[in-house]
Design a protein around this motif. Structure first.
Motif, PDB file in Angstrom:
ATOM      1  N   LYS A  18       0.857   5.781  -0.504  1.00  0.00           N
ATOM      2  CA  LYS A  18       0.047   7.003  -0.456  1.00  0.00           C
ATOM      3  C   LYS A  18       0.824   8.148  -1.084  1.00  0.00           C
ATOM      4  CE  LYS A  18      -2.233   5.815   3.930  1.00  0.00           C
ATOM      5  NZ  LYS A  18      -2.505   6.284   5.318  1.00  0.00           N
ATOM      6  N   LYS A  19       0.079   9.060  -1.677  1.00  0.00           N
ATOM      7  CA  LYS A  19       0.708  10.290  -2.126  1.00  0.00           C
ATOM      8  C   LYS A  19       1.170  11.032  -0.874  1.00  0.00           C
ATOM      9  CE  LYS A  19      -0.553   9.562  -6.422  1.00  0.00           C
ATOM     10  NZ  LYS A  19       0.415   9.260  -7.501  1.00  0.00           N
ATOM     11  N   GLU A  68       0.840  -1.189   0.000  1.00  0.00           N
ATOM     12  CA  GLU A  68       0.000   0.000   0.000  1.00  0.00           C
ATOM     13  C   GLU A  68       0.882   1.248   0.000  1.00  0.00           C
ATOM     14  OE1 GLU A  68      -2.911   0.114   3.058  1.00  0.00           O
ATOM     15  OE2 GLU A  68      -3.884  -1.755   2.437  1.00  0.00           O
ATOM     16  N   GLY A 125      -4.891   2.618  -3.996  1.00  0.00           N
ATOM     17  CA  GLY A 125      -6.338   2.620  -3.786  1.00  0.00           C
ATOM     18  C   GLY A 125      -7.082   2.781  -5.086  1.00  0.00           C
ATOM     19  N   THR A 126      -6.875   3.905  -5.745  1.00  0.00           N
ATOM     20  CA  THR A 126      -7.546   4.159  -7.023  1.00  0.00           C
ATOM     21  C   THR A 126      -6.658   3.784  -8.212  1.00  0.00           C
ATOM     22  OG1 THR A 126      -6.734   6.443  -7.001  1.00  0.00           O
ATOM     23  CG2 THR A 126      -8.913   6.035  -6.072  1.00  0.00           C
ATOM     24  N   GLU A 127      -5.419   3.441  -7.929  1.00  0.00           N
ATOM     25  CA  GLU A 127      -4.466   3.111  -8.990  1.00  0.00           C
ATOM     26  C   GLU A 127      -3.455   2.093  -8.478  1.00  0.00           C
ATOM     27  OE1 GLU A 127      -1.228   5.433 -11.890  1.00  0.00           O
ATOM     28  OE2 GLU A 127      -1.799   6.288  -9.944  1.00  0.00           O
ATOM     29  N   LYS A 128      -3.070   1.164  -9.342  1.00  0.00           N
ATOM     30  CA  LYS A 128      -2.038   0.194  -9.002  1.00  0.00           C
ATOM     31  C   LYS A 128      -0.907   0.320 -10.013  1.00  0.00           C
ATOM     32  CE  LYS A 128      -5.052  -3.134  -6.707  1.00  0.00           C
ATOM     33  NZ  LYS A 128      -5.525  -4.540  -6.632  1.00  0.00           N
ATOM     34  N   ASP A 181      -0.080  -0.108  -4.420  1.00  0.00           N
ATOM     35  CA  ASP A 181      -1.532   0.062  -4.427  1.00  0.00           C
ATOM     36  C   ASP A 181      -1.887   1.409  -3.812  1.00  0.00           C
ATOM     37  OD1 ASP A 181      -4.248  -0.096  -4.300  1.00  0.00           O
ATOM     38  OD2 ASP A 181      -4.319  -2.014  -3.239  1.00  0.00           O
TER      39      ASP A 181
END
Length: 210
Positions: free
Chosen positions: A7-8, A5, A62-65, A60
């Motif tokens: 995150k930006k 996972e 969340g909205t993009e992998k 990952d």
């Protein structure tokens, strides 16, 4: 494939990111514009142990992998904890060339018999494969080294399906070399040195008086 996972970044202050239990990083490559990110430190450590820098890791968001390789990790010189990580974006449908670590397993028979000592000539080879087929490491079975004449070559390595070795097959990976006996140095004759010094002093005295 391993998934991590991501995150930006919510801040560009690395210290603040690390205090929150995250590692700052960046991802780039495969036509994607470089972008900052952060990953949780504990999950990253687990994924890095399994993937190293050769197995594909899916970031990952969340909205993009995004399919990547862990390309570079910077460590704190005091704590040895990761403080920054670069992810290289890869196209899962295109082969890439990467170095892969060799893991030596077994016991060399020649070494066990006392004929010599095991020498690991190289510790990695370059391979080519699709990102999803890249192995974390390749094993080298040294138990086949029964005599001092035996050698393990790159061509002897067992490659997973879909993997091609780029390193020349004739290169030696491991062998057992004979022990080298250390030659004993001849003892120094101190009495001879003293006699020589005494002779020099007498000669110097004779030259002075002359």
């Amino acid at each position: 494939m391993l998934t991590l996972e991501a995150k930006k970044r919510t801040t560009e202050n690395p210290a603040t990111i690390r205090e929150g239990g995250f590692i700052p990083g960046i991802y780039y490559g495969a036509g994607k514009e470089a972008a900052s990110l952060m990953v949780s430190a504990i999950p990253f450590a687990k994924v890095f142990r399994e993937a190293g820098e050769t197995s594909a890791v899916t970031l990952d968001f969340g909205t993009e992998k995004v399919s990547t390789l862990i390309h570079d990790v910077q460590f704190d010189p005091v704590t040895n904890m990761p403080i920054h990580v670069d992810f290289l974006v890869v196209d899962m449908n295109k082969e890439i060339e990467v170095p892969v670590t060799l893991e030596f397993v077994g016991v060399a028979e020649a070494e066990k018999l006392g004929l010599g000592t095991l020498v690991k000539v190289i510790r990695e080879v370059h391979i080519r494969a699709l990102p999803g087929d890249l192995p974390h490491a390749l094993q080298v079975d040294v138990s086949v080294l029964k005599t001092l004449e035996d050698k393990v070559h790159v061509s002897d390595l067992v490659l997973p399906k879909g993997v091609t070795c780029v390193t020349p097959g004739e290169e030696v990976v491991a062998l057992v070399t004979a022990f080298v006996e250390e030659k004993e140095e001849a003892p120094v004759d101190l009495s001879a040195i003293e006699v020589e010094k005494k002779g020099k002093k007498e000669d110097e005295s004779a030259d002075t008086t002359a």
